[in-house]
Enzyme design. Structure first.
Site: not given
Ligand code: OAD
Length: 233
Positions: A173, A104
């Site tokens: 997520s 991204h």
């Molecule tokens: P999300 O915010 O959707 O998900 C975060 C994940 O991290 C969740 O499953 C939480 O349970 C987990 N989490 C929280 N604390 C944690 C910890 N201490 N250790 C491990 N896991 C933990 O973030 P992404 O899935 O990365 O895109 O989101 C995907 C995309 O959406 C990003 O790349 C971004 C966003 O909009 C763009 O900006 C283009």
């Protein structure tokens, strides 16, 4: 040497103090995607978009890799490791990971608004000025894949996942596509998938043997990687 692919999301950087997006205190609870992360937003209100990424860049400069990033990097001593990250920070690189693909984009880079291949490193500071221009005379914009834009690194990422003997998924997520669909590109149904995440990512479509380690990255990753090392190193 085992080929291990590590697919990370915002959660891997949460233990370094960087907010995730969709958790209760996440970035998307405080900002609307349509205001800061779409091509339309950049056209409509350039200042707000650039300020949003300036703030994230300034914040990221104070952050350090955590035990999860470091465990992933240390795995290179005994495995063939490739990281695919949805994150725009550079904490995997700071931890020492040598092969990191950013799906991204990257916070510490800017690109020409009209030529996606004209990309510049920000070597100093955090601020993109509003009127900074690329060599082609176009305005610069953050090197970030906005919602609604194509994901040019998706195909190379699929290829990497298809060569994995083991897939580790951390802190995502699995809600954003096409990134989330990477888990389907494993070679066959035998490839084990490990998920390190304290929450409940959307795993409904994973058909491979799945082990969910319900821990934060800084705790769960060192444990998992030690276990894999004992088995495969
Ligand atoms: P999300 O915010 O959707 O998900 C975060 C994940 O991290 C969740 O499953 C939480 O349970 C987990 N989490 C929280 N604390 C944690 C910890 N201490 N250790 C491990 N896991 C933990 O973030 P992404 O899935 O990365 O895109 O989101 C995907 C995309 O959406 C990003 O790349 C971004 C966003 O909009 C763009 O900006 C283009």
């Amino acid at each position: 040497m085992k080929r291990i692919v590590v697919f990370t999301g915002a959660g891997v950087s949460a233990d370094s103090g960087i907010s995730t997006f969709r958790d209760a205190d996440g970035l998307w609870a405080n900002y609307r995607i349509e205001d800061v992360c779409t091509p339309e937003a950049l056209r409509r209100d350039r200042a707000t978009v650039i300020e949003f990424y300036n703030m994230r860049r300034r914040e990221s400069l104070t952050k350090k890799p955590n035990a999860g990033h470091l465990a992933i990097a240390a795995m290179e001593e005994w495995a063939d490791v490739q990281v695919i990250t949805q994150n725009v920070d550079n904490l995997h690189e700071q931890a020492g990971s040598k092969r990191v693909l950013h799906l991204h984009g990257e916070l510490m880079k800017l690109r020409s608004e009209s030529n996606p291949n004209l990309i510049y490193d920000i070597n100093d500071g955090w601020e993109q000025s509003l009127d900074a221009k690329a060599e082609d005379g176009s305005l610069l914009r953050p090197y970030i894949v906005f919602f609604g834009e194509s994901v040019p690194m998706f195909e190379p990422a699929c290829q990497i996942v298809s060569e994995a003997d083991i897939l580790i998924v951390v802190g995502t997520s699995l809600a954003v596509y096409p990134a989330a669909s990477l888990v389907y590109y494993v070679r066959d149904r035998q490839v084990p998938i490990y998920l390190v995440d304290p929450g409940n990512p959307d795993t409904a479509m994973i058909r491979n043997p799945l082990t969910h380690i319900k821990e934060r990255g800084a705790v769960g990753l060192p444990q998992l990687i030690e276990q894999l090392k004992n088995e495969f190193a």
